[in-house]
Design a protein around this motif. Structure first.
Motif, PDB file in Angstrom:
ATOM      1  N   GLN A  24      81.854  81.756 103.437  1.00 11.06           N
ATOM      2  CA  GLN A  24      81.680  80.321 103.232  1.00 11.06           C
ATOM      3  C   GLN A  24      80.221  79.913 103.409  1.00 11.06           C
ATOM      4  OE1 GLN A  24      84.216  78.186 102.399  1.00 11.06           O
ATOM      5  NE2 GLN A  24      82.685  76.594 102.132  1.00 11.06           N
ATOM      6  N   ALA A  25      79.532  80.488 104.398  1.00 12.98           N
ATOM      7  CA  ALA A  25      78.146  80.110 104.663  1.00 12.98           C
ATOM      8  C   ALA A  25      77.251  80.447 103.482  1.00 12.98           C
ATOM      9  CB  ALA A  25      77.657  80.818 105.925  1.00 12.98           C
ATOM     10  N   ILE A  26      77.457  81.609 102.873  1.00 15.34           N
ATOM     11  CA  ILE A  26      76.631  81.989 101.725  1.00 15.34           C
ATOM     12  C   ILE A  26      76.897  81.068 100.548  1.00 15.34           C
ATOM     13  CG2 ILE A  26      76.245  83.803 100.018  1.00 15.34           C
ATOM     14  CD1 ILE A  26      76.665  85.839 102.243  1.00 15.34           C
ATOM     15  N   PHE A  27      78.142  80.751 100.302  1.00 18.37           N
ATOM     16  CA  PHE A  27      78.476  79.867  99.187  1.00 18.37           C
ATOM     17  C   PHE A  27      77.898  78.473  99.384  1.00 18.37           C
ATOM     18  CE2 PHE A  27      80.645  80.865  95.501  1.00 18.37           C
ATOM     19  CZ  PHE A  27      81.453  81.966  95.684  1.00 18.37           C
ATOM     20  N   ASP A  28      77.853  78.029 100.644  1.00 23.54           N
ATOM     21  CA  ASP A  28      77.349  76.679 100.907  1.00 23.54           C
ATOM     22  C   ASP A  28      75.875  76.542 100.544  1.00 23.54           C
ATOM     23  OD1 ASP A  28      79.770  75.759 101.721  1.00 23.54           O
ATOM     24  OD2 ASP A  28      79.397  76.016 103.863  1.00 23.54           O
ATOM     25  N   GLN A  29      75.156  77.648 100.442  1.00 23.38           N
ATOM     26  CA  GLN A  29      73.739  77.591 100.119  1.00 23.38           C
ATOM     27  C   GLN A  29      73.479  77.774  98.631  1.00 23.38           C
ATOM     28  OE1 GLN A  29      71.339  80.163 102.630  1.00 23.38           O
ATOM     29  NE2 GLN A  29      72.935  80.171 104.178  1.00 23.38           N
ATOM     30  N   MET A  30      74.496  78.049  97.857  1.00 22.35           N
ATOM     31  CA  MET A  30      74.300  78.356  96.447  1.00 22.35           C
ATOM     32  C   MET A  30      75.086  77.378  95.595  1.00 22.35           C
ATOM     33  SD  MET A  30      72.725  80.277  94.412  1.00 22.35           S
ATOM     34  CE  MET A  30      72.756  80.514  92.645  1.00 22.35           C
ATOM     35  N   TYR A  31      74.367  76.526  94.852  1.00 27.04           N
ATOM     36  CA  TYR A  31      75.014  75.574  93.957  1.00 27.04           C
ATOM     37  C   TYR A  31      74.776  76.003  92.520  1.00 27.04           C
ATOM     38  CZ  TYR A  31      75.748  72.601  97.960  1.00 27.04           C
ATOM     39  OH  TYR A  31      76.161  72.105  99.155  1.00 27.04           O
ATOM     40  N   GLN A  32      75.846  76.091  91.756  1.00 29.21           N
ATOM     41  CA  GLN A  32      75.753  76.622  90.408  1.00 29.21           C
ATOM     42  C   GLN A  32      75.286  75.564  89.413  1.00 29.21           C
ATOM     43  OE1 GLN A  32      79.284  78.594  89.170  1.00 29.21           O
ATOM     44  NE2 GLN A  32      78.508  79.117  87.155  1.00 29.21           N
ATOM     45  N   PHE A  33      75.798  74.332  89.535  1.00 33.78           N
ATOM     46  CA  PHE A  33      75.446  73.277  88.593  1.00 33.78           C
ATOM     47  C   PHE A  33      74.553  72.246  89.293  1.00 33.78           C
ATOM     48  CE2 PHE A  33      78.248  75.393  86.069  1.00 33.78           C
ATOM     49  CZ  PHE A  33      79.581  75.300  86.412  1.00 33.78           C
ATOM     50  N   MET A  34      73.475  71.806  88.604  1.00 35.16           N
ATOM     51  CA  MET A  34      72.561  70.838  89.200  1.00 35.16           C
ATOM     52  C   MET A  34      72.153  69.806  88.167  1.00 35.16           C
ATOM     53  SD  MET A  34      70.043  73.056  91.646  1.00 35.16           S
ATOM     54  CE  MET A  34      69.388  71.546  92.314  1.00 35.16           C
ATOM     55  N   GLY A  35      71.707  68.633  88.642  1.00 37.91           N
ATOM     56  CA  GLY A  35      71.234  67.577  87.758  1.00 37.91           C
ATOM     57  C   GLY A  35      70.472  66.526  88.526  1.00 37.91           C
ATOM     58  N   LEU A  36      70.065  65.462  87.799  1.00 39.26           N
ATOM     59  CA  LEU A  36      69.384  64.320  88.396  1.00 39.26           C
ATOM     60  C   LEU A  36      70.029  63.048  87.864  1.00 39.26           C
ATOM     61  CD1 LEU A  36      65.579  65.234  88.211  1.00 39.26           C
ATOM     62  CD2 LEU A  36      66.994  65.069  90.254  1.00 39.26           C
ATOM     63  N   LEU A  37      70.273  62.068  88.756  1.00 39.64           N
ATOM     64  CA  LEU A  37      70.857  60.789  88.380  1.00 39.64           C
ATOM     65  C   LEU A  37      69.971  59.653  88.873  1.00 39.64           C
ATOM     66  CD1 LEU A  37      74.602  61.277  89.464  1.00 39.64           C
ATOM     67  CD2 LEU A  37      73.633  61.738  87.218  1.00 39.64           C
ATOM     68  N   THR A  38      70.033  58.534  88.145  1.00 37.31           N
ATOM     69  CA  THR A  38      69.487  57.309  88.715  1.00 37.31           C
ATOM     70  C   THR A  38      70.439  56.827  89.795  1.00 37.31           C
ATOM     71  OG1 THR A  38      70.678  55.836  87.206  1.00 37.31           O
ATOM     72  CG2 THR A  38      68.562  56.740  86.429  1.00 37.31           C
ATOM     73  N   PRO A  39      70.001  55.927  90.675  1.00 33.44           N
ATOM     74  CA  PRO A  39      70.929  55.416  91.694  1.00 33.44           C
ATOM     75  C   PRO A  39      72.166  54.752  91.088  1.00 33.44           C
ATOM     76  CG  PRO A  39      68.680  54.891  92.292  1.00 33.44           C
ATOM     77  CD  PRO A  39      68.617  55.437  90.894  1.00 33.44           C
ATOM     78  N   GLU A  40      72.048  54.298  89.829  1.00 34.11           N
ATOM     79  CA  GLU A  40      73.207  53.666  89.182  1.00 34.11           C
ATOM     80  C   GLU A  40      74.136  54.686  88.527  1.00 34.11           C
ATOM     81  OE1 GLU A  40      70.143  51.149  90.145  1.00 34.11           O
ATOM     82  OE2 GLU A  40      69.986  52.761  88.618  1.00 34.11           O
ATOM     83  N   GLY A  41      73.757  55.976  88.526  1.00 30.83           N
ATOM     84  CA  GLY A  41      74.636  57.002  87.987  1.00 30.83           C
ATOM     85  C   GLY A  41      74.329  57.409  86.570  1.00 30.83           C
ATOM     86  N   ILE A  42      73.160  57.046  86.020  1.00 34.38           N
ATOM     87  CA  ILE A  42      72.781  57.475  84.679  1.00 34.38           C
ATOM     88  C   ILE A  42      72.170  58.878  84.781  1.00 34.38           C
ATOM     89  CG2 ILE A  42      71.414  56.955  82.633  1.00 34.38           C
ATOM     90  CD1 ILE A  42      73.684  54.985  83.248  1.00 34.38           C
ATOM     91  N   LEU A  43      72.672  59.818  83.948  1.00 39.09           N
ATOM     92  CA  LEU A  43      72.223  61.205  84.020  1.00 39.09           C
ATOM     93  C   LEU A  43      70.825  61.335  83.419  1.00 39.09           C
ATOM     94  CD1 LEU A  43      72.971  64.118  84.771  1.00 39.09           C
ATOM     95  CD2 LEU A  43      73.890  64.402  82.456  1.00 39.09           C
ATOM     96  N   LEU A  44      69.880  61.844  84.212  1.00 38.03           N
ATOM     97  CA  LEU A  44      68.502  62.052  83.754  1.00 38.03           C
ATOM     98  C   LEU A  44      68.250  63.486  83.333  1.00 38.03           C
ATOM     99  CD1 LEU A  44      66.623  60.054  86.551  1.00 38.03           C
ATOM    100  CD2 LEU A  44      67.245  59.267  84.253  1.00 38.03           C
ATOM    101  N   GLU A  45      68.908  64.449  83.971  1.00 36.73           N
ATOM    102  CA  GLU A  45      68.675  65.853  83.676  1.00 36.73           C
ATOM    103  C   GLU A  45      69.891  66.656  84.109  1.00 36.73           C
ATOM    104  OE1 GLU A  45      65.548  67.185  82.086  1.00 36.73           O
ATOM    105  OE2 GLU A  45      67.375  68.308  81.685  1.00 36.73           O
ATOM    106  N   ALA A  46      70.161  67.768  83.413  1.00 36.28           N
ATOM    107  CA  ALA A  46      71.230  68.709  83.779  1.00 36.28           C
ATOM    108  C   ALA A  46      70.731  70.118  83.518  1.00 36.28           C
ATOM    109  CB  ALA A  46      72.504  68.441  82.992  1.00 36.28           C
ATOM    110  N   ASN A  47      71.001  71.059  84.411  1.00 37.42           N
ATOM    111  CA  ASN A  47      70.495  72.414  84.209  1.00 37.42           C
ATOM    112  C   ASN A  47      71.320  73.160  83.160  1.00 37.42           C
ATOM    113  OD1 ASN A  47      72.814  73.020  85.630  1.00 37.42           O
ATOM    114  ND2 ASN A  47      71.830  74.477  87.020  1.00 37.42           N
ATOM    115  N   GLN A  48      70.796  74.332  82.759  1.00 41.29           N
ATOM    116  CA  GLN A  48      71.405  75.063  81.645  1.00 41.29           C
ATOM    117  C   GLN A  48      72.807  75.549  81.993  1.00 41.29           C
ATOM    118  OE1 GLN A  48      70.134  75.277  78.611  1.00 41.29           O
ATOM    119  NE2 GLN A  48      72.012  76.288  77.958  1.00 41.29           N
ATOM    120  N   ALA A  49      73.017  75.913  83.251  1.00 39.48           N
ATOM    121  CA  ALA A  49      74.350  76.401  83.632  1.00 39.48           C
ATOM    122  C   ALA A  49      75.400  75.317  83.437  1.00 39.48           C
ATOM    123  CB  ALA A  49      74.339  76.871  85.085  1.00 39.48           C
TER     124      ALA A  49
END
Length: 696
Positions: A250-275
């Protein structure tokens, strides 16, 4: 049973060496003799008595006459005319003369053969049941309501607490530590009052070692209970090891996130990674600039979208949000992810960005569920232990199985195998060899056995069993083998499956650790790993008073290279540079990592500037020999690299970032000086030392 008067003897009836003078006519029906054969044949009564009983009958007669007793009772065997013996119970009246001499004996005899055979059979049955109980590995204790020990049988696998004295009654206070007594008494009384079996587990200290035991308490009657104690230390140790493995996983998994992105505070998607894009089957323009909850990942259900909007609202207020949720990908693929929203604050404490992260935990969830099912199944198997009995008569060569043993072998209730047939249930090879060896050692030396083996049942099923047995000797000769038989197939299959799952978890942990610390493109260490090692080496250098040397290098004019040759060629270039760097950073303890973009770092613990310069010179030489083409460089027609070198002796209040800043400043000066060179920064000198590049 039949009781009838068989014979009446006069003048020496029990004077065993005298002839028979009279016997009643029904002796022919009962013993097969004609009265005349015994009377006229001048037969002595001793001739009819079994030789093993003759001495005791003579002694009893002598004692009775010497004591002037009027009567006596005896039991002995009389020989039938066909040569067999019948058990008789006799009541004899003794008539004495005035001088005390015994003159007459009147005898009445009752045939008790059937009763005697029943008593012997009962004794044999009790001995067999006692042997079966002693073959069970548990500690069995019979106690009354007050906790007084009435009986105790130990299979040898459970170490009793304190000293067991079978010559006197002991109380529960002598059989358990004080802190466990009240609980045991309460459960005993609960079992007696309700009639329901009580089961519980506890920890106990035995001879300085910590053990774990399971106790099962069964009511025998209103005032007596049977307590069965089993040592479960190995099982508890396995459970603790599995739990520890799950926590590391569990500890190793908690440090590894597969999907990532960036949002404005209102929830508009600014960026999403290739995965994330590849999983959803989207192009970047399909989702960027739109509300995050409207993206296809979250359209699995309105409830999922509503939950996400609530999470965004909470994160906008500065709250870190994390939960598990199912999301949808391309081709209707559905997975479970560990999802989080992390707020990013500006200098005034206002939330300016939200970072959504997610990792696929579908396999982990399935494995956790499977592990839990396996654990529960194994515990149930351990508590439901079907134990059958068996007995082999070596004189007759036959084996008797109890009904449970017959069920385990999947044979009928009337099946009585020979010893050879019983052995043939074990498949040829290791299993049959082990049971054959155990049987032979028991017959020769009396060595008991306890084996976990496989058998092939009468229906062709391969099954794990536990076979226990021991030998019985009479005058040095083995006459009987007996013991217990247990079906442990479910338990063994569960243990095998548990081992396989544990190995799978270990492999997953190793793979995840590699992914978490390695740059995917260049396969050298990533920045996360570099930061961890730098912090460790910085602390070590502070403790030991040693120095650290850091090299930061940057591929010259890499952006024009990417723009003109294309990103695939740029990726290949970075891979080639990384391979060349790695071939020159080989000292144990040195760390090469990709710092970001086209920047790489080399950490050299306990190294002087001169050693760093040697490493840089080798790298520059190999780059020159490799001649990786770069027609758009302002320095040369090939790939070149600029270097910044810094040395630092960490002080008590200094931070690792100071070393990185010095090296980065040196790199900047190398670039200002024309690139394809290195610059040195050291805090121990009055100024920086510029080193002109060698000619390529």
């Amino acid at each position: 049973r039949r009781s009838r008067k068989i014979a009446q003897f006069l003048d020496g009836f029990l004077a065993l060496t005298l002839p028979v003078e009279y016997i009643s006519p029904n002796v022919e029906a009962e013993l097969g003799y004609k009265p005349s054969e015994l009377v006229e044949g001048n037969v002595t009564f001793a001739w009819l008595i079994h030789p093993d009983d003759l001495d005791s009958i003579q002694a009893a007669t002598a004692i009775a006459v010497a004591a002037q007793r009027p009567c006596m009772d005896t039991k002995y065997r009389l020989r039938h005319a066909n040569g067999t013996y019948c058990w008789m119970a006799e009541f004899t009246r003794i008539i004495y003369a005035p001088d005390g001499t015994a003159t007459k004996f009147l005898g009445y005899i009752q045939d008790i053969t059937e009763r005697k055979q029943t008593e012997l059979a009962l004794q044999k049955s009790k001995a067999t049941k006692q042997a079966m109980l002693e073959a069970i590995p548990d500690l069995l204790i019979r106690l009354d309501r007050q906790g007084t020990r009435l009986d105790l049988i130990s299979g040898g696998e459970v170490t009793p607490y304190g000293d067991i004295d079978l010559q006197r009654q002991q109380t529960i206070y002598e059989l358990l530590p004080p802190e466990l007594v009240d609980q045991r008494l309460q459960l005993i009384r609960q079992a007696l009052d309700t009639g329901e079996r009580q089961i519980y587990e506890y920890q106990i200290e035995l001879n300085g070692d910590t053990h774990y035991e399971e106790a099962r308490i069964v009511s025998l009657n209103q005032n007596e209970a049977l307590v069965m104690v089993r040592d479960i230390t190995d099982r508890v140790a396995a459970e603790l090891a599995l739990r520890d493995s799950q926590q590391r996983f569990q500890a190793i998994f908690d440090q590894m996130y597969q999907f990532m992105g960036l949002l404005t505070p209102e929830g508009i998607l600014l960026e999403a990674n290739q995965a994330a894009l590849a999983f959803g089957g989207f192009r970047r323009e399909d989702v960027v600039g739109h509300p995050f909850w409207e993206a296809g990942w979250w359209t699995i259900s309105p409830e999922t979208q509503a939950q996400l909007r609530q999470a965004i609202a909470a994160a906008r207020q500065g709250e870190f949000v994390r939960y598990e949720v199912m999301v949808q990908g391309a081709n209707q693929q559905v997975i479970t992810i560990d999802f989080s929203l992390r707020p990013v604050f500006d200098d005034q404490g206002q939330v300016v960005l939200l970072i959504p992260e997610g990792r696929d935990i579908t396999q982990r969830k399935q494995m956790e569920e499977e592990l839990e099912r396996t654990k529960i199944f194994l515990e149930q198997t351990n508590t439901v232990a079907q134990v059958g009995g068996w007995e082999a008569d070596l004189h007759q060569g036959v084996v008797h199985w109890t009904p449970i043993t017959q069920d385990i072998h999947e044979v009928g209730a009337d099946f009585e195998p020979t010893l050879e047939e019983a052995i043939n249930f074990y498949p040829a090879g290791v299993n049959r060899q082990r049971i054959t060896t155990a049987l032979e050692q028991a017959r020769q030396t009396g060595q008991p056995w306890d084996e976990k083996l496989q058998i092939v049942t009468a229906k062709g099923n391969l099954r794990w069993v536990r076979a226990l047995g021991q030998a019985e000797f009479v005058e040095g000769t083995c006459v009987r083998l007996y013991g217990a038989f247990q079906d442990i197939d479910a338990q063994m299959q569960s243990e095998i499956r548990l081992q396989e799952l544990t190995r799978s978890l270990q492999r997953a942990n190793e793979e995840l650790n590699h992914i978490a610390t390695t740059d995917a493109l260049t396969q050298v260490a990533n920045r996360r790993y570099f930061d961890q090692v730098l912090a460790q080496e910085w602390a070590r250098a502070q403790r030991n008073g040693t120095e650290l040397t850091l090299i930061i290098c940057d591929v010259d004019y890499f952006k024009p290279y990417n723009d003109h040759y294309g990103h695939p060629a740029g990726d290949l270039c970075l891979q080639q540079v990384a391979q060349l760097l790695r071939s020159n950073v080989q000292r144990r303890g040195d760390v090469l990592a990709r710092y970001g973009g086209e920047e790489f770092v080399v950490l050299l613990p306990q190294s002087a500037i001169a050693e760093a310069m040697v490493v840089v010179d080798r790298i520059r030489r190999d780059l020159a020999q490799a001649r990786l083409p770069h027609e758009f460089s302002a320095v040369a027609d090939r790939i070149t690299v600029s270097f910044g070198i810094a040395r630092y002796a960490p002080q008590a209040q200094s931070l690792p970032g100071e070393l990185v800043a010095d090296a980065d400043a040196a790199l900047y000066k190398a670039k200002l000086a024309g690139r394809d060179r290195y610059h040195i920064s050291t805090r121990d000198q009055d100024g920086d030392l510029d080193q002109a590049p060698k000619q390529s």
